[in-house]
Write a protein that holds these residues in place. Structure first.
Motif: not given
Length: 388
Positions: A92-109
């Protein structure tokens, strides 16, 4: 002041504006709810009907249908981790990290959450790699705290010392001194006294009240038959924290026996027992009185201490002392009473962590349950629960 007629016109105007604002909010809410996948509402329905497993599957389906539900990704990932389903949490969290459109702050989380997933799964190297990515970012403090936790789990004390010194806010002086003591204990096992002594000196420089450093210094001197120096180190504990004298009482007894100075040892330990009562201290002083003055004196010691601090563990010790002076025909009954008491005391003769309440038969400098340092008072559970 009289109410002017034009004020009356304002009331329906304000009412109309409020009604219009409410209609706009309701329309916005309806529009948003229509954009959510049907499985999302099914999940809510399952939750309301106390069917958490089916609710989770519905939410997972909602995530598949609408990949924009970022908050739902985070919520499900955390839930999977708490349930021990670390594989699903990691995905679940790897899918979030791999999203290119995700804001940097959310990617760090998401990286922080992924690190916690790996930590829960016991994949410490991957967890370390994830938390290192948080260094020098907005989540720098969280990342370094997690790295410190990993170094402690791996017993990599030198790395723990390095990160704790560089960032003083993430570890106390007491904890850093304990890291030095861990290194010293490891060197003592390898019979490298000089290195152990150097680590202990640093521990006391960081925290003058570090009882463990004094205890280990005494052990080093005792191994080298420097008995007077060992006694001095162990006696220092009275100024640091007298509650821990119970941990060195047996060591002191052994040294005084070796020096054939039982009377001197008896005076010292009896004084400790009088000022800092403890079941462990009582046990050691009982042994020494029995050797030096005989069974009747040992019995009187336990009886007087039991009057001062009544406990079941103390009563068990009194039964042991009574057996030594009782006539043969009474020993069977005393032994029976002692065994009955033991059935109750076996669960009381434990140490308890002040931080999380975890109980253990042996003393720990670091709680195996919560990881707190020096959270085990050197007293048995009964001394807290049953002593008036």
């Amino acid at each position: 002041m009289e109410l002017e007629y034009w004020h009356l016109i304002l009331f329906p105007v304000f009412f109309g504006l409020g009604w219009a604002a409410a209609r706009i909010d309701i329309r916005h809410l309806v529009k948003e709810s229509r954009s959510l996948p049907r499985s999302y509402f099914q999940g809510l329905n399952f939750l309301l009907n106390e069917q958490p497993d089916r609710a989770i599957e519905s939410f997972v389906e909602a995530v598949k249908v609408d990949s924009q539900t970022v908050e739902l990704h985070f919520a499900l990932g955390s839930l999977f981790r708490r349930r021990g389903e670390t594989d699903r949490a990691i995905r679940m969290h790897q899918n979030l990290i791999e999203r290119e459109d995700l804001h940097q702050e959310l990617k760090l989380s998401a990286v922080a959450e992924l690190g916690q997933d790996y930590l829960k799964a016991g994949l410490l190297d991957r967890a370390e790699e994830s938390f290192q990515k948080l260094c020098n970012t907005a989540l720098d403090n969280e990342g370094r705290r997690s790295l410190l936790e990993i170094y402690q789990l791996e017993k990599d004390w030198e790395k723990a010392i390095a990160i704790a010194r560089e960032f003083p806010d993430i570890a106390s002086q007491k904890e850093i001194a304990e890291y030095h003591c861990e290194l010293a204990a490891a060197e003592m096992i390898r019979s490298r006294s000089d290195q152990a002594r150097a680590w202990l000196a640093q521990a006391l420089e960081i925290n003058r009240s570090c009882v463990r450093a004094s205890l280990l210094q005494g052990d080093l001197f005792a191994q080298e038959d420097a008995n007077e120096e060992a006694i001095a180190c162990w006696q220092r504990i009275e100024q640091q924290n007298p509650a821990y004298l119970a941990l060195v009482a047996q060591r002191l007894l052994n040294v005084y026996r070796k020096l054939d100075r039982r009377d001197e040892g008896l005076r010292l330990l009896t004084g400790y027992l009088e000022h800092y009562p403890s079941l462990d201290l009582l046990d050691v002083v009982f042994q020494l009185v029995l050797e030096s003055k005989g069974a009747h004196a040992a019995h009187d010691l336990v009886r007087d201490e039991l009057r001062r601090n009544p406990t079941l563990l103390g009563f068990e010790k009194l039964m042991e002392a009574r057996m030594l002076i009782a006539p043969p025909e009474a020993q069977h009954d005393i032994d029976l009473a002692k065994r009955i008491v033991q059935n109750y005391t076996h669960r009381l003769a434990r140490y308890r962590c002040d931080n999380c309440g975890f109980k253990a038969r042996q003393f720990y400098w670091r709680c195996p349950a919560c990881g707190g340092w020096e959270t085990y008072p050197p007293k048995r559970t009964e001394e807290f629960d049953l002593t008036p």
